[in-house]
Design an enzyme around this catalytic site. Sequence first.
Site, PDB file in Angstrom:
ATOM      1  N   LYS A  87       5.280  -2.451   2.221  1.00 26.79           N
ATOM      2  CA  LYS A  87       4.379  -3.482   2.758  1.00 26.79           C
ATOM      3  C   LYS A  87       3.929  -4.508   1.711  1.00 26.79           C
ATOM      4  CE  LYS A  87       2.611  -0.871   6.695  1.00 26.79           C
ATOM      5  NZ  LYS A  87       1.432  -0.334   7.379  1.00 26.79           N
ATOM      6  N   ASP A 124      -1.646  -4.447  11.655  1.00 27.96           N
ATOM      7  CA  ASP A 124      -2.342  -3.151  11.799  1.00 27.96           C
ATOM      8  C   ASP A 124      -3.794  -3.355  12.227  1.00 27.96           C
ATOM      9  OD1 ASP A 124      -0.210  -1.444  11.163  1.00 27.96           O
ATOM     10  OD2 ASP A 124      -0.601  -1.579   9.020  1.00 27.96           O
TER      11      ASP A 124
HETATM   12  N1  LIG Z   1      -1.979   4.355  13.843  1.00 26.59           N
HETATM   13  C1  LIG Z   1      -1.255   3.470  13.200  1.00 26.59           C
HETATM   14  O1  LIG Z   1      -0.664   2.536  13.758  1.00 26.59           O
HETATM   15  C2  LIG Z   1      -1.171   3.572  11.704  1.00 26.59           C
HETATM   16  C3  LIG Z   1      -0.589   2.536  10.950  1.00 26.59           C
HETATM   17  C4  LIG Z   1      -0.544   2.673   9.571  1.00 26.59           C
HETATM   18  C5  LIG Z   1      -1.078   3.817   8.973  1.00 26.59           C
HETATM   19  N2  LIG Z   1      -1.635   4.782   9.754  1.00 26.59           N
HETATM   20  C6  LIG Z   1      -2.246   5.966   9.159  1.00 26.59           C
HETATM   21  O2  LIG Z   1      -3.278   5.533   8.305  1.00 26.59           O
HETATM   22  C7  LIG Z   1      -3.378   6.416   7.185  1.00 26.59           C
HETATM   23  C8  LIG Z   1      -3.242   5.617   5.896  1.00 26.59           C
HETATM   24  O3  LIG Z   1      -1.982   4.990   5.863  1.00 26.59           O
HETATM   25  P1  LIG Z   1      -1.640   3.925   4.712  1.00 26.59           P
HETATM   26  O4  LIG Z   1      -0.404   3.247   5.121  1.00 26.59           O
HETATM   27  O5  LIG Z   1      -2.840   3.101   4.411  1.00 26.59           O
HETATM   28  O6  LIG Z   1      -1.327   4.927   3.502  1.00 26.59           O
HETATM   29  P2  LIG Z   1      -1.650   4.765   1.948  1.00 26.59           P
HETATM   30  O7  LIG Z   1      -1.597   3.342   1.536  1.00 26.59           O
HETATM   31  O8  LIG Z   1      -0.754   5.749   1.269  1.00 26.59           O
HETATM   32  O9  LIG Z   1      -3.167   5.271   1.801  1.00 26.59           O
HETATM   33  C9  LIG Z   1      -3.493   6.638   1.968  1.00 26.59           C
HETATM   34  C10 LIG Z   1      -5.013   6.799   1.903  1.00 26.59           C
HETATM   35  O10 LIG Z   1      -5.316   8.189   2.122  1.00 26.59           O
HETATM   36  C11 LIG Z   1      -6.072   8.672   0.994  1.00 26.59           C
HETATM   37  N3  LIG Z   1      -5.730  10.065   0.749  1.00 26.59           N
HETATM   38  C12 LIG Z   1      -4.488  10.618   0.750  1.00 26.59           C
HETATM   39  N4  LIG Z   1      -4.573  11.936   0.479  1.00 26.59           N
HETATM   40  C13 LIG Z   1      -5.886  12.218   0.280  1.00 26.59           C
HETATM   41  C14 LIG Z   1      -6.613  13.397  -0.053  1.00 26.59           C
HETATM   42  N5  LIG Z   1      -5.987  14.577  -0.230  1.00 26.59           N
HETATM   43  N6  LIG Z   1      -7.953  13.318  -0.162  1.00 26.59           N
HETATM   44  C15 LIG Z   1      -8.603  12.138   0.028  1.00 26.59           C
HETATM   45  N7  LIG Z   1      -7.969  10.987   0.328  1.00 26.59           N
HETATM   46  C16 LIG Z   1      -6.629  11.025   0.459  1.00 26.59           C
HETATM   47  C17 LIG Z   1      -5.656   7.784  -0.141  1.00 26.59           C
HETATM   48  O11 LIG Z   1      -6.623   7.843  -1.174  1.00 26.59           O
HETATM   49  P3  LIG Z   1      -6.237   7.422  -2.692  1.00 26.59           P
HETATM   50  O12 LIG Z   1      -6.367   5.916  -2.734  1.00 26.59           O
HETATM   51  O13 LIG Z   1      -7.222   8.126  -3.511  1.00 26.59           O
HETATM   52  O14 LIG Z   1      -4.832   7.871  -2.923  1.00 26.59           O
HETATM   53  C18 LIG Z   1      -5.611   6.423   0.549  1.00 26.59           C
HETATM   54  O15 LIG Z   1      -6.898   5.889   0.757  1.00 26.59           O
HETATM   55  C19 LIG Z   1      -2.274   7.444   7.370  1.00 26.59           C
HETATM   56  O16 LIG Z   1      -2.841   8.565   8.003  1.00 26.59           O
HETATM   57  C20 LIG Z   1      -1.300   6.756   8.288  1.00 26.59           C
HETATM   58  O17 LIG Z   1      -0.562   7.663   9.076  1.00 26.59           O
HETATM   59  C21 LIG Z   1      -1.689   4.675  11.095  1.00 26.59           C
END
Ligand SMILES: NC(=O)c1ccc[n+]([C@@H]2O[C@H](COP(=O)([O-])OP(=O)(O)OC[C@H]3O[C@@H](n4cnc5c(N)ncnc54)[C@H](OP(=O)(O)O)[C@@H]3O)[C@@H](O)[C@H]2O)c1
Length: 302
Positions: A87, A124
């Site tokens: 992205k 999003d």
């Molecule tokens: N519904 C939808 O259409 C949609 C679309 C996109 C994403 N999502 C969901 O949104 C979420 C985030 O996606 P993203 O694309 O933003 O991913 P990302 O950029 O990898 O961000 C992941 C986030 O989760 C946190 N995290 C991961 N493991 C953790 C842990 N063990 N303890 C505390 N915090 C933790 C990370 O914190 P750190 O910064 O500390 O690593 C970060 O804030 C995911 O669950 C994804 O499936 C949903």
Amino acid sequence: MGGIDRGRHAGSFPAMHVLSGKARKAGVLGWPVSHSRSPRLHGYWLARHGIDGAYLPLPVRPERFEAAVRALADLGFAGANVTIPHKEAAFTLCDSVDAVAHRAGSVNTLIFAEDGTIRGTSTDGYGFVESLAEQAPGFAPAEGPAVILGAGGAVRSVAAALLDAGCPRLILVNRTIERAHALARDLGGAVEVTAEADLHGVVLLVNGTSLGMAGQPPLAIDLTPLPPHAVVADMVYVPLETPLLAAARARGLRGVDGLGMLLHQARPGFEAWFGAAPQVDAELRAFVAHDIPPDLRPSSGA
Ligand SMILES: NC(=O)c1ccc[n+]([C@@H]2O[C@H](COP(=O)([O-])OP(=O)(O)OC[C@H]3O[C@@H](n4cnc5c(N)ncnc54)[C@H](OP(=O)(O)O)[C@@H]3O)[C@@H](O)[C@H]2O)c1
């Protein structure tokens, strides 16, 4: 004319999906991409609208991302969705991005314009706000403070969209606090960062971390301080009903699942590439939810 050939020559050919030489093409770029539900989602709309077009899963390694995007444009694709981990790279290679993508610093939808330029947007946040309106009717982000857990790519877009929708105070909580500070700086406006979420007086709680997703640790948070009119939204959609949403509903709070966001974020891209405005309805929801393993979705299939 392409589309589904239902066997005008019944008996001679099986019913098949046939593309013409003029078929419009799009897809989703990711690494890996096999988990993506986007081909299923766009495939449903293509069939529903009888469109001469195709939407493909496009697995691309990070080091080949830019070359792959340029090749798609050369091959006459109308555009593509972009998912993890591309992205930010997509944001960088666009010739122009809209205001939301600029604020989010990431792009999930590419549009290849007729003049050869690549336009980017980040849908999003749009998908999240549309899903909120659908699943928590009557709720408006302008009603009060919101807490977002997480500061990753998806949160960037959702936070920008909530501010645009009038959220008066946005509080970011993230494991890596520097990442939340960086996001707050990029967003500007009424955004704060805290190490611990204080939910007193908060009208919207959003989980934008991967906690609570199947295979990940659960999200541990006490919902007791939330007021009774608060809404709890989870971006996670596998499982469909996360422990966070179940806890919110058990308290009588309104819950908004991540599937709605997934379905709505796809609408602007589909319309730009295929020229029809697609709808999110119960049938689409059931069709996409059907791809979630049965033990991770409610028995209704919704
Ligand atoms: N519904 C939808 O259409 C949609 C679309 C996109 C994403 N999502 C969901 O949104 C979420 C985030 O996606 P993203 O694309 O933003 O991913 P990302 O950029 O990898 O961000 C992941 C986030 O989760 C946190 N995290 C991961 N493991 C953790 C842990 N063990 N303890 C505390 N915090 C933790 C990370 O914190 P750190 O910064 O500390 O690593 C970060 O804030 C995911 O669950 C994804 O499936 C949903």
